[in-house]
Scaffold this active site. Structure first.
Site, mmCIF file in Angstrom:
data_model
loop_
_atom_site.group_PDB
_atom_site.id
_atom_site.type_symbol
_atom_site.label_atom_id
_atom_site.label_comp_id
_atom_site.label_asym_id
_atom_site.label_seq_id
_atom_site.Cartn_x
_atom_site.Cartn_y
_atom_site.Cartn_z
ATOM 1 N N PRO A 35 -10.943 56.101 44.959
ATOM 2 C CA PRO A 35 -10.325 57.133 45.800
ATOM 3 C C PRO A 35 -11.299 57.969 46.621
ATOM 4 O O PRO A 35 -10.864 58.772 47.443
ATOM 5 C CB PRO A 35 -9.597 58.012 44.771
ATOM 6 N N ASP A 58 -11.836 50.037 55.355
ATOM 7 C CA ASP A 58 -10.679 50.850 55.767
ATOM 8 C C ASP A 58 -11.089 52.269 56.105
ATOM 9 O O ASP A 58 -12.108 52.747 55.639
ATOM 10 C CB ASP A 58 -9.717 50.987 54.579
ATOM 11 N N LYS A 80 -6.633 51.177 59.887
ATOM 12 C CA LYS A 80 -5.408 51.269 60.694
ATOM 13 C C LYS A 80 -4.998 52.723 60.666
ATOM 14 O O LYS A 80 -4.293 53.178 59.787
ATOM 15 C CB LYS A 80 -4.321 50.374 60.102
ATOM 16 N N GLY A 111 -9.853 51.253 50.206
ATOM 17 C CA GLY A 111 -9.713 52.472 49.415
ATOM 18 C C GLY A 111 -8.911 52.198 48.157
ATOM 19 O O GLY A 111 -7.996 51.376 48.152
ATOM 20 N N GLY A 112 -9.268 52.873 47.068
ATOM 21 C CA GLY A 112 -8.515 52.716 45.818
ATOM 22 C C GLY A 112 -8.653 51.322 45.248
ATOM 23 O O GLY A 112 -9.754 50.783 45.145
ATOM 24 N N ASP A 113 -7.528 50.731 44.898
ATOM 25 C CA ASP A 113 -7.504 49.377 44.350
ATOM 26 C C ASP A 113 -7.003 48.424 45.435
ATOM 27 O O ASP A 113 -6.043 48.756 46.143
ATOM 28 C CB ASP A 113 -6.560 49.330 43.137
ATOM 29 N N THR A 141 -7.328 53.305 41.456
ATOM 30 C CA THR A 141 -6.312 53.643 42.447
ATOM 31 C C THR A 141 -6.130 55.163 42.540
ATOM 32 O O THR A 141 -6.475 55.909 41.603
ATOM 33 C CB THR A 141 -4.987 52.925 42.124
ATOM 34 N N ALA A 142 -5.579 55.600 43.673
ATOM 35 C CA ALA A 142 -5.447 57.037 43.923
ATOM 36 C C ALA A 142 -4.708 57.751 42.789
ATOM 37 O O ALA A 142 -5.075 58.865 42.407
ATOM 38 C CB ALA A 142 -4.732 57.261 45.251
ATOM 39 N N MET A 193 1.637 57.700 50.317
ATOM 40 C CA MET A 193 2.055 57.739 51.729
ATOM 41 C C MET A 193 3.414 58.413 51.884
ATOM 42 O O MET A 193 4.231 57.992 52.698
ATOM 43 C CB MET A 193 2.120 56.310 52.315
ATOM 44 N N GLY A 222 -8.077 63.458 47.118
ATOM 45 C CA GLY A 222 -8.325 63.475 45.677
ATOM 46 C C GLY A 222 -9.673 62.870 45.304
ATOM 47 O O GLY A 222 -10.079 61.852 45.856
HETATM 48 C C1 LIG Z 1 -2.422 52.442 52.217
HETATM 49 S S1 LIG Z 1 -2.356 53.357 50.718
HETATM 50 C C2 LIG Z 1 -3.750 52.673 49.891
HETATM 51 C C3 LIG Z 1 -3.749 52.914 48.417
HETATM 52 C C4 LIG Z 1 -5.008 52.427 47.739
HETATM 53 N N1 LIG Z 1 -5.116 50.982 47.811
HETATM 54 C C5 LIG Z 1 -5.109 52.876 46.301
HETATM 55 O O1 LIG Z 1 -5.039 52.028 45.401
HETATM 56 O O2 LIG Z 1 -5.274 54.075 46.063
HETATM 57 C C6 LIG Z 1 -2.927 54.910 51.291
HETATM 58 C C7 LIG Z 1 -2.367 56.063 50.482
HETATM 59 O O3 LIG Z 1 -3.006 56.153 49.220
HETATM 60 C C8 LIG Z 1 -3.071 57.498 48.805
HETATM 61 N N2 LIG Z 1 -4.476 57.866 48.641
HETATM 62 C C9 LIG Z 1 -5.517 57.053 48.746
HETATM 63 N N3 LIG Z 1 -6.668 57.702 48.472
HETATM 64 C C10 LIG Z 1 -6.326 58.970 48.180
HETATM 65 C C11 LIG Z 1 -7.054 60.133 47.821
HETATM 66 N N4 LIG Z 1 -8.379 60.119 47.697
HETATM 67 N N5 LIG Z 1 -6.362 61.276 47.593
HETATM 68 C C12 LIG Z 1 -5.019 61.290 47.712
HETATM 69 N N6 LIG Z 1 -4.276 60.232 48.052
HETATM 70 C C13 LIG Z 1 -4.916 59.082 48.284
HETATM 71 C C14 LIG Z 1 -2.390 58.318 49.900
HETATM 72 O O4 LIG Z 1 -1.024 58.451 49.575
HETATM 73 C C15 LIG Z 1 -2.582 57.430 51.099
HETATM 74 O O5 LIG Z 1 -1.647 57.704 52.117
#
Ligand SMILES: C[S@@+](CC[C@H](N)C(=O)[O-])C[C@H]1O[C@@H](n2cnc3c(N)ncnc32)[C@H](O)[C@@H]1O
Length: 275
Positions: A35, A58, A80, A111-113, A141-142, A193, A222
């Site tokens: 995250p 990303d 994107k 980002g995240g997973d 993941t977030a 999102m 976060g």
């Molecule tokens: C396209 S999704 C990708 C999710 C990502 N693959 C994950 O596993 O966290 C993008 C959304 O993830 C959430 N997100 C990702 N990183 C975040 C962070 N550091 N803090 C808060 N929300 C986050 C938000 O809701 C953001 O709009």
């Protein structure tokens, strides 16, 4: 074994890490960056990043993580951005294959997973059709990163026995999400999102029977240095969602576990909070 035809899972993954056995045809790895906090990068992710010739990343990948990319690696932003696509998914898919075909070690950093709301399925489909079986390196993941960052478990045997992770945005051309079916007690709902649809989320959940006083947290950026958290009740969600910079990634957590977070600021002292 021809360049495009190579399709051996184990060997492909190993080649990414130990080079140069399949150097000629390159390798691809879908890597989770977590995250944002660089300390949350996995050891395997760091290892593949260090060995990468090219990194396609990303917009969610934090500056702190980008600072860890090796100087010698080519960096390609493919984010994107909201309302403005820097690269289409088709272009990203093609770029992964093109770089690999040049014999490069390609890291697709997400980002995240990589397997959650990250279009990994489309990239896997395309890569496999072109003879590549990418390694998948999980990331935090977030939901997990944000929960930990505000001192909160996502389940708690006293108040929540399940977690639902859901996107807050329906795909273009698909019907709006029916939030009523996500209403429920003794569970935690995590919405990715979802900020732009906060009002619809509240309306649907309440129509489905969710108590409008259910605790919620909106966590923006976060785990990063500029993390911001707003907590309150479900009824207040639209206002809470507006408190953060609209460009910051934000996560919504709905459920009684929010009471356990360090960010929970109830009107009454915590020890009187009803479970
Ligand atoms: C396209 S999704 C990708 C999710 C990502 N693959 C994950 O596993 O966290 C993008 C959304 O993830 C959430 N997100 C990702 N990183 C975040 C962070 N550091 N803090 C808060 N929300 C986050 C938000 O809701 C953001 O709009």
């Amino acid at each position: 074994m021809d360049v495009l035809g190579h399709y051996d899972h184990g060997d492909t993954i190993a080649s990414h890490e130990t080079a140069p056995r399949f150097e000629r045809q390159g390798t691809v790895a879908l890597v989770g960056a977590g995250p944002g906090d660089p300390d949350l990068l996995t050891v395997k992710a760091q290892r593949l990043i260090d060995a990468a010739d090219v990194v396609l990343y990303d917009e969610l990948v934090s500056d702190a993580i980008l600072a860890l990319l090796p100087a010698a690696a080519e960096r390609i932003p493919v984010g994107k951005l909201k309302g403005r696509h820097r690269r289409t998914q088709d272009e990203i898919n093609q770029a992964l294959v093109d770089h690999a075909r040049r014999g490069r070690r390609v890291v697709r950093l997400k980002g995240g997973d990589p397997s959650l709301f990250a279009r990994a399925g489309e990239e896997l489909d395309f890569l496999r059709r072109h003879g590549y079986e990418p390694a998948i390196v999980p990331g935090i993941t977030a939901a997990l990163g944000c929960a930990a960052a505000i001192g909160m478990p996502l389940t708690d045997r006293r108040s929540s026995s399940s977690v639902t992770i859901v996107t807050g945005q329906a795909r273009e051309g698909e019907p709006a999400i029916d939030w009523r079916r996500h209403a429920g007690q003794r569970r935690t709902l995590v919405v990715y999102m979802g900020r732009d649809n906060a009002a619809a989320i509240v309306d649907g959940l309440v129509a489905g029977g969710q108590d409008a006083r259910t605790p919620v947290a909106v966590i923006a950026n976060g785990t990063r240095e500029d993390q911001r958290v707003a907590t309150g009740t479900l009824a207040e969600l639209p206002a809470l969602a507006q408190r953060h910079d609209e460009r910051a990634p934000a996560l919504i957590v709905i459920g009684d576990v929010v009471r356990l977070s360090t960010a929970w600021a109830p009107a009454e002292p915590a020890w009187t909070a009803a479970w």
